[in-house]
Motif scaffolding. Structure first.
Motif, PDB file in Angstrom:
ATOM      1  N   GLU A   1       2.008   6.106  -7.328  1.00 22.45           N
ATOM      2  CA  GLU A   1       0.923   6.915  -7.889  1.00 22.45           C
ATOM      3  C   GLU A   1       1.264   8.404  -7.804  1.00 22.45           C
ATOM      4  N   LYS A   2       1.906   8.805  -6.711  1.00 21.62           N
ATOM      5  CA  LYS A   2       2.317  10.200  -6.573  1.00 21.62           C
ATOM      6  C   LYS A   2       3.342  10.580  -7.639  1.00 21.62           C
TER       7      LYS A   2
ATOM      8  N   GLU B   1       2.496   1.617  -3.443  1.00 18.15           N
ATOM      9  CA  GLU B   1       1.506   2.022  -4.435  1.00 18.15           C
ATOM     10  C   GLU B   1       1.223   3.520  -4.343  1.00 18.15           C
ATOM     11  N   GLN B   2       1.117   4.018  -3.119  1.00 15.32           N
ATOM     12  CA  GLN B   2       0.836   5.446  -2.928  1.00 15.32           C
ATOM     13  C   GLN B   2       1.961   6.301  -3.492  1.00 15.32           C
ATOM     14  N   GLU B   3       3.208   5.901  -3.233  1.00 15.24           N
ATOM     15  CA  GLU B   3       4.323   6.704  -3.742  1.00 15.24           C
ATOM     16  C   GLU B   3       4.434   6.588  -5.259  1.00 15.24           C
TER      17      GLU B   3
ATOM     18  N   SER C   1       0.828  -1.202   0.000  1.00 19.99           N
ATOM     19  CA  SER C   1       0.000   0.000   0.000  1.00 19.99           C
ATOM     20  C   SER C   1       0.865   1.256   0.000  1.00 19.99           C
ATOM     21  N   LEU C   2       1.905   1.258   0.819  1.00 17.01           N
ATOM     22  CA  LEU C   2       2.808   2.411   0.882  1.00 17.01           C
ATOM     23  C   LEU C   2       3.505   2.634  -0.458  1.00 17.01           C
TER      24      LEU C   2
ATOM     25  N   HIS D   1       1.509  10.939 -10.903  1.00 16.12           N
ATOM     26  CA  HIS D   1       0.714  12.168 -10.928  1.00 16.12           C
ATOM     27  C   HIS D   1       1.593  13.383 -11.189  1.00 16.12           C
TER      28      HIS D   1
END
Length: 286
Positions: A154-155, A150-152, A147-148, A158
């Protein structure tokens, strides 16, 4: 290379076709400087108004990517998989402490430095080291780690798309700016309504060049550039999903070879090594 060929082809097909089929290029060339000033100048100024300094600088730097393409190809993926395998194997056989010196100072690590293509990309080095460091300090739940990561990832995606979005906004505005230029040309024509037909025809033709240039620059130049940058960002982003797959598979308890096979499946098909090719490369490490 194909981007350069395509760009040349757009100009050749549009202007070359116009000339070949009897168009008089003189009136276009005569109107071109002022139309470029009105359309291009106002588009650049609107771009500066809309975007932050960071996005403006990023966009200017990213333009060259349409010719160079994505940074990661088969060689980089092979080195990445080999690096991850060597690290995971060391962790499996010698324990987490065995890689501590490598993840604390990756730029000085003999493991990382064995893969020069990876070392050319500081973010990848930092990304690998940071998440291995998190594992070494106790984050060993594969779902939490995934999860961690994936968040980075995605950032990063973006932020990487800022240039594409900014240039696409310019592309969307250019047809309307072309209409502005054409309307100004019509106003100029109406002020000369008493002139003979041949003069009025030339003035009207010059005005229509504004509409043409707005549409041409939008759909022939800016929109393809924005689309190309978007595809490059998405392609490069897959590189980090390969890292995520390897680390999370290792945390789930799989052997290094299995973890790397899970990561290999995340490599874009264009660059993915086959099983035997990767196995040979990993055997050389062993």
């Amino acid at each position: 290379m194909f981007a350069a060929i395509g760009l040349f082809g757009v100009f050749f097909c549009v202007f070359g076709g116009y000339i070949i089929f009897g168009g008089k290029i003189g009136i276009v060339l005569e109107a071109l400087p002022k139309e470029i000033m009105i359309i291009g100048g106002s588009a650049v100024c609107a771009f500066l108004i809309t975007n932050s300094t960071h996005v403006v600088k990023q966009s200017m730097g990213d333009i060259k990517k349409i010719f160079s393409g994505a940074r990661f190809h088969k060689k980089e993926y092979m080195e990445l998989l080999s690096l991850l395998y060597q690290i995971l194997k060391t962790m499996k056989t010698k324990g987490v402490l065995a890689i501590e010196q490598h993840i604390e100072k990756p730029m000085e690590s003999n493991i990382f430095n064995a893969y020069p293509s990876i070392m050319k990309d500081p973010f990848t080095v930092k990304f690998v080291a940071d998440y291995l460091r998190m594992f070494s300090i106790g984050v060993d739940n594969p779902h939490e780690m995934e999860s961690l990561m994936e968040q980075e990832i995605e950032k990063v995606k973006h932020e990487g798309l800022h240039s594409s979005h900014a240039l696409q906004n310019v592309a969307d505005a250019m047809p309307a700016l072309g209409i502005v230029a054409a309307v100004l040309g019509v106003i100029k024509t109406m002020a000369s309504i008493s002139e003979p037909p041949e003069v009025l025809g030339k003035l009207i033709g010059g005005a229509l060049v504004g509409t043409f240039m707005g549409i041409f620059l939008s759909y022939g130049i800016m929109a393809p550039i924005a689309g190309r940058l978007k595809s490059i960002v998405e392609e490069e982003n897959q590189f980090y999903h390969v890292i995520r797959a390897a680390i999370t598979a290792h945390l789930a308890g799989y052997a290094p070879q299995v973890s790397i096979e899970a990561a290999r499946k995340k490599v874009p098909s264009e660059y993915m090594p086959d099983f035997a090719e990767l196995e040979e490369a990993l055997a050389a490490i062993s």
